[in-house]
Design a protein around this motif. Structure first.
Motif, PDB file in Angstrom:
ATOM      1  N   PRO A   5      -1.645  -2.943  -2.628  1.00 47.10           N
ATOM      2  CA  PRO A   5      -0.503  -2.376  -3.356  1.00 47.10           C
ATOM      3  C   PRO A   5      -0.786  -2.084  -4.836  1.00 47.10           C
ATOM      4  N   PHE A   6      -1.510  -2.956  -5.528  1.00 47.94           N
ATOM      5  CA  PHE A   6      -1.768  -2.716  -6.944  1.00 47.94           C
ATOM      6  C   PHE A   6      -2.705  -1.536  -7.157  1.00 47.94           C
ATOM      7  N   GLU A   7      -3.488  -1.170  -6.143  1.00 55.12           N
ATOM      8  CA  GLU A   7      -4.393  -0.030  -6.263  1.00 55.12           C
ATOM      9  C   GLU A   7      -3.653   1.302  -6.151  1.00 55.12           C
ATOM     10  N   GLU A   8      -2.436   1.277  -5.644  1.00 60.17           N
ATOM     11  CA  GLU A   8      -1.636   2.492  -5.489  1.00 60.17           C
ATOM     12  C   GLU A   8      -0.944   2.900  -6.790  1.00 60.17           C
ATOM     13  N   ILE A   9      -0.839   1.980  -7.742  1.00 64.86           N
ATOM     14  CA  ILE A   9      -0.150   2.258  -9.003  1.00 64.86           C
ATOM     15  C   ILE A   9      -1.031   3.148  -9.871  1.00 64.86           C
TER      16      ILE A   9
END
Length: 76
Positions: A5-9
Motif C-alpha cells: 500500500p505505501f508503494e502506491e502513494i
C-alpha cells in the motif's frame, strides 16, 4: 507480486535549498563509494510487527557484513 500500500502513494521530493560540498572537507553524497555510505550512513527501516528492534539490527549486520549496527529507539 503486487505493490504494498505505501508503494502506491505518489510522492514528490521537497528541496528546501540546494547546496554544494567543498571537496577539501569531504565528498558530496553522490560521489561517495558504497563502502563509505554503509560505514557512515543511516539505514531507515520501517520495522514490521514481529521482530524486535534488536533482531532487526542483527539482520542489518548480517546483510551488510558489518560488525556494528544499532537502533535509535522504538515506538512499539
Amino acid at each position: 507480486m503486487g505493490n504494498l500500500p505505501f508503494e502506491e502513494i505518489k510522492r514528490k521530493i521537497l528541496v528546501k535549498k540546494e547546496g554544494t560540498t567543498d571537496e577539501k572537507y569531504g565528498l558530496s553524497p553522490g560521489k561517495r563509494d558504497i563502502k563509505t555510505l554503509i560505514n557512515y550512513g543511516v539505514v531507515v527501516i520501517n520495522k514490521p510487527a514481529g521482530p524486535t528492534s534488536h533482531q532487526v539490527s542483527a539482520y542489518v549486520k548480517n546483510i551488510f557484513g558489518i560488525k556494528q549496527a544499532g537502533h535509535g529507539g522504538t515506538l512499539e
